[in-house]
Design a protein around this motif. Sequence first.
Motif, short mmCIF file in Angstrom:
data_model
loop_
_atom_site.label_atom_id
_atom_site.label_comp_id
_atom_site.label_asym_id
_atom_site.label_seq_id
_atom_site.Cartn_x
_atom_site.Cartn_y
_atom_site.Cartn_z
N PRO A 154 0.83 -1.21 0.00
CA PRO A 154 0.00 0.00 0.00
C PRO A 154 0.86 1.26 0.00
O PRO A 154 1.95 1.28 0.58
N VAL A 155 0.35 2.30 -0.66
CA VAL A 155 1.09 3.55 -0.81
C VAL A 155 0.30 4.67 -0.15
O VAL A 155 -0.87 4.89 -0.48
N ARG A 156 0.95 5.39 0.76
CA ARG A 156 0.30 6.53 1.40
C ARG A 156 0.61 7.79 0.59
O ARG A 156 1.76 8.06 0.26
N ILE A 157 -0.45 8.55 0.31
CA ILE A 157 -0.32 9.84 -0.36
C ILE A 157 -0.84 10.88 0.62
O ILE A 157 -2.01 10.86 1.01
N ASP A 158 0.04 11.77 1.06
CA ASP A 158 -0.32 12.75 2.08
C ASP A 158 -0.86 14.05 1.52
O ASP A 158 -1.50 14.83 2.24
N ASP B 236 -7.72 14.67 2.94
CA ASP B 236 -6.58 15.12 2.14
C ASP B 236 -5.59 14.00 1.86
O ASP B 236 -4.91 14.01 0.84
N ALA B 237 -5.48 13.05 2.79
CA ALA B 237 -4.54 11.93 2.63
C ALA B 237 -5.31 10.65 2.31
O ALA B 237 -6.49 10.52 2.65
N VAL B 238 -4.63 9.75 1.66
CA VAL B 238 -5.27 8.47 1.30
C VAL B 238 -4.20 7.40 1.24
O VAL B 238 -3.03 7.68 0.93
N VAL B 239 -4.58 6.17 1.55
CA VAL B 239 -3.72 5.01 1.35
C VAL B 239 -4.24 4.26 0.13
O VAL B 239 -5.40 3.85 0.09
N LEU B 240 -3.38 4.11 -0.84
CA LEU B 240 -3.72 3.44 -2.09
C LEU B 240 -3.39 1.96 -1.94
O LEU B 240 -2.23 1.57 -1.92
N PRO B 241 -4.41 1.10 -1.81
CA PRO B 241 -4.13 -0.32 -1.53
C PRO B 241 -3.44 -1.03 -2.69
O PRO B 241 -3.57 -0.62 -3.86
N THR B 242 -2.74 -2.09 -2.39
CA THR B 242 -2.12 -2.91 -3.42
C THR B 242 -3.20 -3.42 -4.37
O THR B 242 -4.22 -3.95 -3.96
N TYR C 114 2.38 13.90 -3.04
CA TYR C 114 3.45 13.78 -2.05
C TYR C 114 3.39 12.40 -1.40
O TYR C 114 2.38 12.02 -0.82
N ILE C 115 4.49 11.65 -1.54
CA ILE C 115 4.63 10.31 -0.97
C ILE C 115 5.55 10.43 0.24
O ILE C 115 6.77 10.63 0.08
N PRO C 116 5.04 10.29 1.47
CA PRO C 116 5.87 10.56 2.65
C PRO C 116 6.81 9.43 3.05
O PRO C 116 7.78 9.67 3.77
#
Length: 426
Positions: A99-103, A130-136, A160-162
Amino acid sequence: MDEVRESTRTSTARQGNWIATWGTAQQLAQPAEPGGGPQMPDDAPPPGDASAQGSTPQPAEPPAAPTEVSAQTVRMVARATVGGTAVRVALSNSFGYAPVRIDAAQIARHDSGSAIRAGSARNLTFGGRDAVVLPTGAQIYSDPIEYDVPAQTDLVVSLYIPDEKVTPTTHEVGLRTAWLAPGNQAATRNLRNATGFQSYLWLAGIDVLARPTAATIVAFGDSITDGAGTTPDADTPWPSLLARRLAARQDLPPRAVINMGIAGNRVLRETDGLGAGALARFDRDVLARPGVRWVVLSEGGNDICFGFMPGMPESERATAEDIIAGYRMLIGRAHLHDLRIIGCTITQFGGTFVFTAESERMRQDVNRWIRGSGEFDAVVDLDAATRDLAAPTKLRTEFDSGDNIHPNDAGNQAIAEAFDLELFRG
């Protein structure tokens, strides 16, 4: 604030017609460490569409797509082919490892270089956040926002990928300069300490709320559709040129063209390291796109060429009958969903290292079927539009990007001109 967001989502959902105005097919960015992904045979040429090696000057290689993103902002430019009054953005982690977090995420108008136009930036939210986790394996959409998008406008999406060492889902042959910059600079007008490349990371599509009569055409193909051989940052792959032809026709309803080409793509099989085959990706790259009414299928050349590459196992070789069976399955899938599908003949590869009497015979057999079977809703003869009349197994010299297989800007213009725009009226 929540009431305002809900009002925006409700009002935009009730008006017009959501369609895909821009899109790109996603692939896995191969990790840098050994053993991270499938490999081509050791004695095979570099992956991609088959081309002559060393016989003619080769186009310069663009900067490679980043294989990792670490606490960075990625900023990408995409051209809307049809305009609208609201916008939403599709992000994909279809081929990511985790999973990818986008802040932070923003959309804006492009100014120049990595800069966005002053006053044009808007925050993108996901379920009101404003933020989301993009699941695999997932593709998600931002909340719709009211935003004026004229046709043929360059939009900028910043993410923005933190986290550290995040492997992106990517589209390798982006042909538009994108940038990576340290830290959260999603809202920054001019990026600081940015590094350029020419691929898309996680950005799968942009949709607009268009006129009720608007619709989308999906250009579904391999590297010739993707634009390999064209001038970077000139937006001259044939789907882009076709979109501009359609935009200039005031008597036609709005028609978006989204480029779902992948370099090295095949109808029947995955190409190692380059993406799923056409049969495997049809649902994600065609059926899942809003507003699609037509599919332009320009595939099959790699199914022929890869079987003639040195070191390729026999299991990778396709026959003309195999390719035709694949076409029939794609035609059936399109018709099942009330889409019209237009078949394109396979262009020339004479002068490349995979050209033989047998591979040319296969190309001719497949092209005869495309032209004469009547199973496609329409046919566009790209072979006739691009071949050298004095040597019909070869690309016309003035259309050759330098590798005997990929058309240059002029060749892509000839392909775009081969389409009868009346196909897209109804």
